[in-house]
Design an enzyme around this catalytic site. Structure first.
Site, mmCIF file in Angstrom:
data_model
loop_
_atom_site.group_PDB
_atom_site.id
_atom_site.type_symbol
_atom_site.label_atom_id
_atom_site.label_comp_id
_atom_site.label_asym_id
_atom_site.label_seq_id
_atom_site.Cartn_x
_atom_site.Cartn_y
_atom_site.Cartn_z
ATOM 1 N N SER A 1 0.824 -1.194 0.000
ATOM 2 C CA SER A 1 0.000 0.000 0.000
ATOM 3 C C SER A 1 0.860 1.245 0.000
ATOM 4 O O SER A 1 2.093 1.167 0.080
ATOM 5 C CB SER A 1 -0.938 -0.009 1.219
ATOM 6 O OG SER A 1 -0.240 -0.369 2.377
ATOM 7 N N HIS B 1 -0.570 15.990 -0.157
ATOM 8 C CA HIS B 1 -0.130 17.179 -0.889
ATOM 9 C C HIS B 1 -0.936 18.376 -0.389
ATOM 10 O O HIS B 1 -2.126 18.253 -0.094
ATOM 11 C CB HIS B 1 -0.341 17.020 -2.395
ATOM 12 C CG HIS B 1 0.200 15.744 -2.962
ATOM 13 N ND1 HIS B 1 1.541 15.551 -3.212
ATOM 14 C CD2 HIS B 1 -0.416 14.582 -3.290
ATOM 15 C CE1 HIS B 1 1.720 14.334 -3.698
ATOM 16 N NE2 HIS B 1 0.551 13.728 -3.746
ATOM 17 N N CYS C 1 -3.859 -3.008 0.475
ATOM 18 C CA CYS C 1 -4.233 -4.279 -0.117
ATOM 19 C C CYS C 1 -4.537 -5.269 1.003
ATOM 20 O O CYS C 1 -3.970 -5.182 2.085
ATOM 21 C CB CYS C 1 -3.124 -4.832 -1.000
ATOM 22 S SG CYS C 1 -2.909 -3.935 -2.549
#
Length: 254
Positions: free
Chosen positions: A104, A109, A132
């Protein structure tokens, strides 16, 4: 390729959460707008974002393999984590940090910006958490919401791929899911107007939230509300609300 991680009993479902927040502020002069952007840029620099994302990876039971972080000029920052479920000794972190996970990843941001014509400044944060297997990133929502001053929140959750049960039957979803709101503290939801747009056939869930109450003093940067005449307060309140509604709606309305 010699250092591959050995996987056993792997669940092939990929679960991705996109968490997006907006914080709106009124700054009446160009100087105040620049000061607000500088303040936000310092408060949410890559160092602090890295700490927040480290807490997120701990909450989902993942182990950081690699981190990448970067501050930008004139403003903004990015942090990326590569994470693993297995406990492995991490390598020393470089000064520029990017994190990688074997199953994963986590990224964040920031996007500070301002509108000179309306004296409004907006701070946006995008966070993506992908896992996952059995781990779901939805358990991090209350922490993420509480970590930021959020006027508007938009969230997308998607489950992709398939895994199999012990009889070989394909499973395209391994947990019950009706709404992202079910994973948010009810006390938090009371503060927001929230709506869903879900496509259950595609395991695609979308929720957006708009803060109900606007306390004007909380939106004035370096200005006391009592310094402003009543008409000015009403105008600022109206401009703030319009900005929030358009961001919440995802289109220009006014």
């Amino acid at each position: 390729m010699q250092n591959k991680l050995k996987l056993y009993g792997f669940n092939n479902l990929t679960k991705a959460l996109s968490f997006n927040i907006y914080d709106v502020c009124y700054a009446k002069t160009e100087r105040e707008q620049r000061d607000y952007i500088a303040y936000i840029d310092e408060q949410y620099n890559s160092e602090r974002l890295t700490k927040l994302m480290e807490n997120v990876t701990e909450m989902i039971g993942a182990h950081v393999l690699h981190i990448s972080k970067q501050d930008y000029d004139p403003q903004g920052a990015s942090v990326t984590f590569l994470i693993a479920e297995e406990h492995m000794k991490p390598a020393p972190l470089p000064e520029t940090i990017l994190a990688h996970l074997d199953k994963s990843h986590v990224t964040v941001h920031t996007y500070p910006e301002y509108h000179p014509d309306t004296c409004l400044a907006t701070f946006r944060v995008d966070i993506d958490v992908a896992t996952c297997g059995e781990i779901t990133p939805l358990s991090t929502l209350d922490y993420l919401i509480g970590s930021f001053d959020s006027d508007i929140i938009t969230m997308d959750y998607r489950v992709r791929g398939f895994t199999r049960d012990i009889e070989g039957k394909k499973l395209f979803m391994d947990h019950h899911m009706a709404s992202i709101q079910d994973y948010i503290d009810p006390k938090t939801l009371e503060r927001y107007d929230a709506c869903d747009v879900n496509v259950y056939q595609s395991n695609l869930f979308h929720t957006r939230m708009l803060l109900k109450e606007v306390d004007l003093q909380n939106y004035l940067f370096n200005t006391d509300i009592y310094e402003l005449p009543p008409k000015t307060r009403l105008k600022i309140h109206s401009d703030l609300r319009r900005e929030m509604i358009e961001i919440f709606s995802g289109k220009n309305i006014y």
